[in-house]
Write a protein that holds these residues in place. Structure first.
Motif, mmCIF file in Angstrom:
data_model
loop_
_atom_site.group_PDB
_atom_site.id
_atom_site.type_symbol
_atom_site.label_atom_id
_atom_site.label_comp_id
_atom_site.label_asym_id
_atom_site.label_seq_id
_atom_site.Cartn_x
_atom_site.Cartn_y
_atom_site.Cartn_z
ATOM 1 N N ARG A 37 -7.046 -11.171 7.594
ATOM 2 C CA ARG A 37 -8.279 -10.886 8.336
ATOM 3 C C ARG A 37 -9.213 -10.022 7.495
ATOM 4 O O ARG A 37 -10.405 -10.293 7.386
ATOM 5 N N ALA A 38 -8.649 -9.000 6.841
ATOM 6 C CA ALA A 38 -9.486 -8.104 6.043
ATOM 7 C C ALA A 38 -10.110 -8.850 4.872
ATOM 8 O O ALA A 38 -11.303 -8.741 4.605
ATOM 9 N N ARG A 79 -12.549 -4.156 8.419
ATOM 10 C CA ARG A 79 -12.711 -5.608 8.340
ATOM 11 C C ARG A 79 -11.582 -6.307 9.087
ATOM 12 O O ARG A 79 -11.813 -7.231 9.856
ATOM 13 N N ALA A 80 -10.351 -5.822 8.901
ATOM 14 C CA ALA A 80 -9.208 -6.466 9.548
ATOM 15 C C ALA A 80 -9.296 -6.321 11.058
ATOM 16 O O ALA A 80 -9.097 -7.267 11.811
ATOM 17 N N GLN A 134 -3.035 -8.917 9.164
ATOM 18 C CA GLN A 134 -4.051 -7.901 8.906
ATOM 19 C C GLN A 134 -4.685 -8.070 7.533
ATOM 20 O O GLN A 134 -5.891 -7.933 7.374
ATOM 21 N N LEU A 172 -4.530 4.387 2.935
ATOM 22 C CA LEU A 172 -3.615 3.285 3.258
ATOM 23 C C LEU A 172 -2.164 3.761 3.217
ATOM 24 O O LEU A 172 -1.340 3.337 4.033
ATOM 25 N N GLN A 173 -1.858 4.676 2.308
ATOM 26 C CA GLN A 173 -0.499 5.232 2.294
ATOM 27 C C GLN A 173 -0.234 5.955 3.616
ATOM 28 O O GLN A 173 0.831 5.812 4.211
ATOM 29 N N GLN A 196 -11.189 -1.914 4.316
ATOM 30 C CA GLN A 196 -10.231 -2.972 4.597
ATOM 31 C C GLN A 196 -9.724 -2.910 6.035
ATOM 32 O O GLN A 196 -9.568 -3.929 6.698
ATOM 33 N N VAL A 197 -9.526 -1.715 6.538
ATOM 34 C CA VAL A 197 -9.002 -1.582 7.903
ATOM 35 C C VAL A 197 -10.075 -2.017 8.907
ATOM 36 O O VAL A 197 -9.790 -2.728 9.870
ATOM 37 N N LEU A 232 -11.924 -12.428 6.480
ATOM 38 C CA LEU A 232 -12.641 -12.348 7.758
ATOM 39 C C LEU A 232 -12.376 -13.564 8.614
ATOM 40 O O LEU A 232 -13.288 -14.097 9.263
ATOM 41 N N ASN A 258 -12.602 5.636 -3.171
ATOM 42 C CA ASN A 258 -11.420 4.818 -3.435
ATOM 43 C C ASN A 258 -11.912 3.383 -3.603
ATOM 44 O O ASN A 258 -13.115 3.146 -3.634
ATOM 45 N N MET A 259 -11.007 2.425 -3.640
ATOM 46 C CA MET A 259 -11.432 1.049 -3.896
ATOM 47 C C MET A 259 -11.762 0.285 -2.610
ATOM 48 O O MET A 259 -11.902 -0.940 -2.618
ATOM 49 N N GLY A 260 -11.866 0.991 -1.486
ATOM 50 C CA GLY A 260 -12.269 0.312 -0.255
ATOM 51 C C GLY A 260 -11.170 0.277 0.784
ATOM 52 O O GLY A 260 -10.832 -0.787 1.307
ATOM 53 N N GLN A 261 -10.624 1.435 1.103
ATOM 54 C CA GLN A 261 -9.464 1.472 2.003
ATOM 55 C C GLN A 261 -9.861 1.463 3.473
ATOM 56 O O GLN A 261 -9.370 0.637 4.251
ATOM 57 N N TYR A 302 0.784 -1.253 0.000
ATOM 58 C CA TYR A 302 0.000 0.000 0.000
ATOM 59 C C TYR A 302 0.806 1.288 0.000
ATOM 60 O O TYR A 302 0.211 2.364 0.027
ATOM 61 N N ASN A 309 -17.932 2.069 -3.680
ATOM 62 C CA ASN A 309 -16.755 2.779 -4.138
ATOM 63 C C ASN A 309 -16.979 3.531 -5.429
ATOM 64 O O ASN A 309 -17.472 2.974 -6.405
ATOM 65 N N GLU A 316 -4.691 4.494 -5.803
ATOM 66 C CA GLU A 316 -4.846 3.055 -6.024
ATOM 67 C C GLU A 316 -3.795 2.589 -7.022
ATOM 68 O O GLU A 316 -3.918 2.820 -8.215
ATOM 69 N N ALA A 321 -7.921 8.324 -1.901
ATOM 70 C CA ALA A 321 -7.214 7.051 -1.998
ATOM 71 C C ALA A 321 -5.839 7.032 -1.335
ATOM 72 O O ALA A 321 -5.052 6.132 -1.585
ATOM 73 N N ASP A 322 -5.548 8.010 -0.484
ATOM 74 C CA ASP A 322 -4.246 7.998 0.195
ATOM 75 C C ASP A 322 -4.328 7.508 1.641
ATOM 76 O O ASP A 322 -3.362 7.634 2.401
#
Ligand SMILES: Cc1ncc(C[n+]2csc(CCOP(=O)(O)OP(=O)(O)O)c2C)c(N)n1
Ligand SMILES: Cc1ncc(C[n+]2csc(CCOP(=O)(O)OP(=O)(O)O)c2C)c(N)n1
Ligand code: SF4
Ligand code: SF4
Ligand SMILES: [Mg+2]
Ligand SMILES: [Mg+2]
Lengths: 341, 622, 622, 341
Positions: free
Chosen positions: B590-591, C590-591, B587, C368-369, C587-588, B594, C581-584, B372, C601, B377, C365-366
């Motif tokens: 899990r994401a 969910r994890a 991580q 995760l960065q 993802q966090v 699940l 974004n594509m789901g940032q 990432y 998105n 993206e 989209a930044d």
């Protein structure tokens, strides 16, 4: 490839179908036109041309050239171009960049490219401003510049791109002006003819964010007073009626009036091939002295091996000594042992 | 354990034990030549046919003053008559050339282990340099070990007296005296070391002679003295038949890329800026000019990667090598490579962080950065090597994917793999994967972003090809034509296309097949250099008669994941993810799936010990 | 909808409709002054007391030739008698000064919406520049809209005939003719614009006069002609009482940092390198020299952040501002800031990517960065602004955390917030949070890494303080003393301490309280600039009589998360996460919480439309 | 602060308790010792000293100086130091860096710091190698260098750090040598006394990876033949018996034998204060000419406003005009309106 098999190109052959997106009146148009005409004359097959740029108005240049083109990221064009050149030394690789792209974020790549003498032709569009980002001062902006990020005036002393390039061991350094089409074309041809790195500063007008930055040099009448043309083997003469000249004075230079005893042959005769960069450096400082003109033309043009040729040759030499590498042998090199079934 | 009693030439009767494996560590001052001693011992046991694993442990980058703690250099060799996977948690034999070496390494010596020390270097000021207040040879520090206090320096000098060397040169040979002792202890021949000395000192036969004498002296010293009551025999291991060599991770990576260059017919271009522990790849590749390899030591990491992008644009196999801090500097350029869709391989040899961190120590904490660490993206395939030898295969796989899908690929290795070495079965050329390359040449219908319907790769049209003149860049492009384009729907389409291209690679890589049980109580999921310790731990548990149903999935592909991973995860009651970081793969798993996986995290700049993994597994299953 | 019929001065009888809200867009060539026209209209409705939201839509960075499609510039104003949250999905009134403007914007005009075009600019070559083959005023393109074809140019010239200006100057006033028409259409007074003109053209009263005349002419044109049959009345909104101003996100950020500097007593240092859309923060702050703000335009993004780190080391409130590509370049230095534990604020004004991408368009989209874009384990608090005005408060919060915890903090905004504007209630100074700062001065017992037991912050010991001479750096440090240290257990301890320090911030930020239902069918989780569209969509659904139990959590703190977030997530049957974004964030979440949240998105360089969110919610609940 | 209240320092006061971790015999020890002694004499309160470095053996320097110290990241020390200086102009900020740290990855920050004339004293340890990473060639390594990454010889032409600095508008440029303690101390004092950016190249021996890089200059007998000391106001004399000198010859220099008609006053008299950088540049190229010595000492030392002072002054001026900023007013600036309850 034999040039006689070359198609005969016209300027048109180097134009693209992309709508040119510079502001009306931008100096970049003039530069584009000059480059397109010069390319048509270079007797190089079009597919051998590669134009690489960073980011900036100037760096949009490749989109408008019907050659191979790569609009990369801010400041990195010299490094990308170096990669291209090392892999294919026979390509004719040009870099379009700006005073911000080449001297601010890209300063390090610029000086290292020059030091290595990679065979790239760099066109640095110096409008003394960040155009694309709408008008912040740049490393070539005059001290005290009021711009977007300096409402009370900038406090940085500018670089002199020519001095910096010479200090970085450049083998070819020149300066021209967007509106001086003939001079610009001649300068581009000289750069094209040089074997190593050619660094060409092109004074360019950004009529939107820094209009008239070069007025004193471009205005019809002022021009001859404020500018001196460097021509190899010719004396440094300037002035409306070519009545003034530059003469040696100890380690320094002086401005003299021609006539009453002083003839052109008494003046400094330009020697672009002078091996000692101190000579070209001295010329690059002239404009900062009272009453001295700004030199344009080729400051320095000396022979030195091209980086890409040295690298290719080293590989050839090693192959000549050792023979072409054999992968099977390489994998088995050093201590090996066999495990029997 | 078989025990034979053999009459030795000197008539002394000694036990010779046949054992399965041993771990021996040579430790001394940076100047004592421990790395050479270690490699010599390694070669000898390798040639003999043992399986083995080694790990050098240098001091931090700068040479500390002689005799000081930071100056200690070590080399550990684990060799065995059966398969092994790590250099070993603790050592059976420790050679300590000075007090500092003793202090630094003693903790790793097994109870009742063999300890050989050079008594000549235990003077007052030797102890002071090692910050010791009392002499360990005299206080009781060393009780509980089998101590062999040998006047290594004196004995070596004596052995070389005839040669008329200055003492400095004589003392330089004492490591070979120690080596000789070890050869005797493990009943090894000195032949290969003789050969090596002859070769190395071709020009200085006297030095070759001196070192041989020292080694012989060490050998006969054991023979002659009562010192050792036992010698050990470790029979050859049953390894897959074939030609073997000992190889480090960095050397294997370098070879892998040369192989990729040969198989693809593409010139190899490496743009790199030196950084520990990645520099050796640059050093290795710079020697392969006879393979046409172009190595460019750039002014910084940004020039390194961007020059490689330029090389790829020009039609080379472009690559760059670095470690964490350098990787951070390459992220903007990585985004460009994603946008212009050019093949590129970026190797990150991970080290301890954050920032400068622990430059010479190992860590696995750059995974999330690899996945990432870019603006917006910008999906990139990520592959990780699991052992020094595996680095070779990973280099080939990364190159294959980069070229086939026109995409930058990140390879993750780490300091442990980079410097660690193991016997590596040398592949036959015919066993290497093909890497087909297609440069477009036909202007007819050429469009820079017209994709291959199956791989979604765009055409590779290199400068110099008549009629293919075109422009690319980092600004968003119109699908198919590649012209600059700011349209909302086109942007979303391109973002999804770039992601789909990377996802599609999952169809092109093998499904995972768990080692051990295909389903059951516990699944261990891991990646990178932890492979050895985990595999060894599972073998050990099995050997110890563990009855739980345990599986192990070690991931090579970290993006995209193998297509059946999600399904495999569901087959086990529990999932454990050991990592040398704070839980990065964990991580992502899990994401994505699940799954309530648990992490086991060690972040100490050194690999997991087998025992640590064993203990953790038992804890989880308890 | 109330309708009054009033006799107008001209005696024409017209309907005057009282409505709740309207969206109006001024569109023309870059040279047509649409931004000025829009802001003038904005001020007028603001002063009148409507709630409002505006969005300028400039052409890409470079000025395209006049009259071309890329040259089109627009300004949209949404104003209302009730609270609003977005500039509006589609427009009720479109002013199109030329064919290009018409072509680019027509799609957003509501069915039967009002369309005012300047017929004088629909000549042959105007159409050609706009790549139109036929004249839309003549073909049937505009059926279905209420078209008002006005000879704007001619009428303006006529109105100014007396002044004796050259035509170029006269034509420059035609935007004010259009503005006058809009004022009439919405029954607004022209006073504030008069004032503004007087002020702006203090030195050129003639131009002030000209623009006034043009505006009046536009006003009376509507008055006089049969053109409009209706005018509209939009009563003031009931906003929280207080002093208001219109503010953009970038301006609000700048003000916020000046406020933070004043409240903390620390000099503000901005190291920055220009980049769209962040540059305006640099421009704004460079004007505040009277607040002692030091603005340093660095040679690149790396010098920008490292100079800010140096400034923080020296005891300033150090900050840097950038956008995606520049953020990527700062990641190595961010790691240093984490390692040396200095306060620093890094603002990333996100734009479309990857690489150069869509520099003038918005994206989210930044994330995760910001969370993971660094080598090794380098945790950093991340907070995001939700509206232009909120940027002010986010700047204060970021500064508070940075200074209190001695940690770099990342602030996420985006192009939409940066350039968008809304009325902002100006806070009382006493309502601003305190930002207490403590510099150590006592050498007694000073140790560079001795932490505050509660915050885990290390002491801030700035150069110039007698007796506190000490060394820090990016290499791993011994806990407490801060000396270089490579010990395995110390490293793990430091890694966990740095993480714990950031985690601890969760105790120092408010818990989340969902808007709408506290539990139920659906929870929407969002962050950043999507706040407006989502809130508006939920109001709309409610108004439309939606019966499902829906909650909304809009996160300001993205690392660490508010401590009760996990528990809140469990209270709803479904969780939907809309992001540009594509789901940032998805993802966090969910994890971390193993919640089977679903993403929505959109990655088109522009914000969600209210209608899109509504539709998605209905789909999810269906 | 009044210097009479100053504690009297000794070298010891600038030593730390950290074990020095350079290789035995490394030239860095000599530099450390010289800096420690000089600092003791500078009459600056110890807490005002800040030492900032990048990464490299040389960059470990701050750990061994008992001042404020910041070991940052590779190549960025000048930028970090600029931040410190802009916030606290009164601090005495020094930068320790190497030929790789300062000229390879850090080249851009170096030239921009010089251009801005930020008041930093930069000590560039030039060992012509990457020491910390165990021996790759650097931007100052001689062409053809065989090193770790160039087993067949390097193909890059080196920078001349002095020329590069002058080309970047440096106001103070000097060169000294690790083993010439007195000369080194004098040079450090000169740098300390300079108001703006001071760039000091220190020729340093890396006895592990590039031993003897400067042999020709440091070896007792060779020394006087290959080196000329630049002393302001003094003629350029060199040679074992000071029998040779440097004289002007047109725009160039020439080596002359003293005696038979040529006296010291005929030689070039060094003028470090020469406003024209072309003079110092000329000196920096001398060593590349056949039979010319390598100059050490202060090449250039001219007055120019310090960046940090200009920035502080601009702020004071604005405050003088507008008064100190009032937050309440600022928040209420521009068009505002009130919403009544
Ligand atoms: C990494 C990065 N930083 C900043 C920018 C923003 N940016 C784009 S062009 C530019 C400067 C352009 O100036 P110059 O090189 O002189 O080109 P000009 O537009 O004047 O021709 C900047 C700062 C960027 N695109 N990428
Ligand atoms: C970003 C980054 N890239 C590369 C490195 C590895 N590295 C550390 S020091 C160094 C070069 C040191 O050379 P020099 O500056 O001459 O210092 P010396 O050791 O010779 O004194 C390099 C390449 C690093 N630490 N960080
Ligand atoms: S902004 Fe300036 S440089 Fe850029 S296109 Fe316009 S006129 Fe040219
Ligand atoms: S490697 Fe060289 S520069 Fe570094 S400490 Fe050792 S001798 Fe000095
Ligand atoms: Mg420019
Ligand atoms: Mg060096």
């Amino acid at each position: 490839m034999a040039t006689d098999t070359l198609p005969v190109y016209t300027k048109k052959d180097f134009q693209t179908d992309q709508e040119v997106r510079w502001c009306p009146g931008c100096g970049d148009y003039a530069i584009l036109s000059a480059v397109q005409s010069v390319f048509a004359e270079l007797k190089v097959p079009r597919e051998k041309f590669v134009f690489i740029s960073g980011i900036g108005c100037s760096s949009r240049f490749p989109y408008y050239m019907n050659t191979f083109g790569f609009h990369t990221i801010h400041g990195r064009a010299p490094a990308v171009a170096t990669g291209v050149k090392l892999v294919h030394p026979e390509l004719d690789v040009w870099v379009a960049t700006g005073d911000g792209d080449s001297l601010s974020i890209g300063g390090n790549h610029t000086i290292h490219m020059l030091r290595r003498n990679v065979g790239l032709k760099v066109l640095m569009f110096n409008n003394r401003i960040y155009g694309l980002t709408k008008g912040q001062y740049s490393p070539t902006s005059e001290f005290g510049k009021k711009a977007k990020s300096t409402p009370f005036g900038s406090l940085d002393r500018p670089f002199d791109p020519i001095s910096l390039a010479i200090g970085a061991e450049a083998t070819f350094v020149a300066r021209s002006v967007d509106v001086f089409q003939q001079h610009l074309k001649d300068t581009l041809k000289a750069a094209a003819a040089h074997k190593g790195s050619a660094y060409v500063e092109i004074l360019q007008n950004c009529n939107i964010f820094n209009d008239g930055a070069w007025k004193t040099l471009t205005e019809k009448d002022a021009r001859s007073e404020h500018m001196v043309q460097l021509e190899h083997g010719k004396p440094l003469v300037f002035g409306k009626n070519r009545e003034k000249g530059i003469r040696e004075n100890g380690l320094n230079l002086e401005v003299v009036q021609l006539g009453n005893g002083i003839a052109e042959h008494d003046l400094l005769i330009h020697d672009a091939a002078n091996p000692n960069p101190a000579y070209a450096f001295l010329l690059s400082r002239m404009e900062y002295l009272p009453d001295f003109p700004t030199p344009i033309g080729v400051f320095r043009s000396v022979e030195a091996p091209r980086y890409e040729d040295l690298i290719a040759k080293q590989i050839q030499d090693v192959i000549a000594q050792r023979g072409k590498g054999d992968l099977g042998k390489l994998l088995r090199a050093g201590d090996t042992w066999e495990v029997k079934a | 354990m078989a025990t034979i009693t053999t009459p030795s030439e000197t008539g002394l009767r000694r036990k010779r034990e046949v054992i399965d494996q041993a771990v021996i560590r040579f430790a001394g001052d940076s100047g004592d030549g421990m790395q050479i001693t270690g490699s010599q011992f390694t070669n000898t046991v390798a040639l003999y046919g043992n399986d083995l694993s080694t790990f050098p442990d240098y001091p931090a980058e700068i040479r500390a003053p002689a005799g000081t703690l930071p100056g200690v250099s070590g080399f550990q060799v684990h060799f065995s008559s059966s398969e092994i996977y790590t250099p070993g948690d603790s050592v059976d034999v420790l050679i300590a050339m000075n007090p500092a070496a003793l202090k630094v390494n003693l903790a790793d010596l097994k109870k009742n282990g063999i300890l050989i020390v050079n008594t000549d270097s235990f003077e007052e000021n030797d102890l002071r340099k090692a910050q010791m207040t009392s002499n360990p040879l005299e206080d009781h520090t060393l009780d509980g070990f089998r101590l062999f206090a040998v006047d290594l320096t004196k004995l070596t000098r004596a052995a070389l007296a005839e040669l008329g060397l200055d003492t400095k040169s004589m003392d330089r040979c004492k490591n070979f005296f120690a080596l000789g002792m070890c050869y005797w202890l493990y009943n090894r021949t000195m032949d290969s070391t003789y050969r090596w000395l002859d070769d190395k000192f071709k020009k200085k036969p006297l030095l070759a002679e001196a070192n041989k004498l020292a080694m012989k002296a060490g050998y006969s010293y054991c023979e002659a003295t009562e010192a050792f009551q036992v010698t050990y025999e470790i029979p050859p291991a049953k390894l897959t038949p074939g030609m073997y060599r000992n190889i480090s991770g960095n050397a294997a990576l370098a070879l892998g890329f040369v192989a990729a260059s040969q198989k693809s017919g593409l010139p190899l271009f490496l743009g790199s800026y030196p950084i520990t522990p990645a520099s050796d790849i640059l050093h290795e590749l710079s020697m392969y000019k006879d393979f046409g390899v172009i190595t460019f030591q750039a002014e910084d990491e940004i020039a390194a990667i961007t020059s490689a992008i330029g090389a790829a644009y020009a039609g080379a196999l472009g690559m760059t090598t670095t470690s964490g801090p350098g990787m951070a500097l390459k992220t903007e350029a990585l985004g460009l490579a994603v946008a212009v869709e050019l093949p590129l391989v970026v190797c990150d040899i991970q080290r301890g962080g954050p920032s400068t961190g622990l430059p010479t120590k190992t860590e696995q904490a750059d995974l999330l950065q690899a996945l990432y660490g870019r603006n917006s993206e910008a999906p990139i395939p990520v592959i990780a090597a699991s052992s020094p030898g595996d680095c070779f295969w990973v280099a080939l796989e990364a190159s294959r994917i980069a070229v086939k899908y026109m995409v930058p690929v990140i390879v993750l290795s780490d300091g442990y793999l980079a410097n660690g070495a193991e016997p590596w079965r040398i592949p036959e050329l015919k066993d290497l994967p093909e890497i087909p390359v297609h440069f477009v040449t036909d202007p007819e219908g050429f469009l820079p972003y017209k994709r291959d319907p199956q791989t979604l790769a765009r055409p590779w049209a290199i400068p110099g090809t008549p009629g293919l003149e075109h422009r690319i860049g980092g600004i968003e492009k119109k699908d198919v034509t590649g012209n600059i384009n700011y349209e909302p729907l086109n942007h979303e389409k391109m973002v999804r296309l770039r992601a789909a291209k990377v996802e599609a690679i999952a169809q092109d890589i093998p499904e995972v097949v768990p080692a051990g049980e295909p389903d059951g109580d516990l699944l261990i999921v891991s990646w990178g250099s932890t492979y050895g310790s985990i595999t060894a731990a599972l073998r050990a548990l099995q050997a110890a008669g563990n009855t739980h149903r345990i599986g192990h999935v070690h991931l090579r592909h970290l993006n995209p994941f193998p297509r059946n991973l999600g399904e495999v995860l569901k087959r086990y009651k529990k999932v454990l993810v050991p990592e040398m970081n704070m839980g990065q793969l964990l991580q992502v798993l899990r994401a994505k799936y699940l799954v309530d996986a648990e992490g086991y995290n060690k972040i100490q700049g050194r690999p997991f010990m087998v025992a640590e993994i064993e203990a953790k597994i038992e804890e989880v299953l308890a």
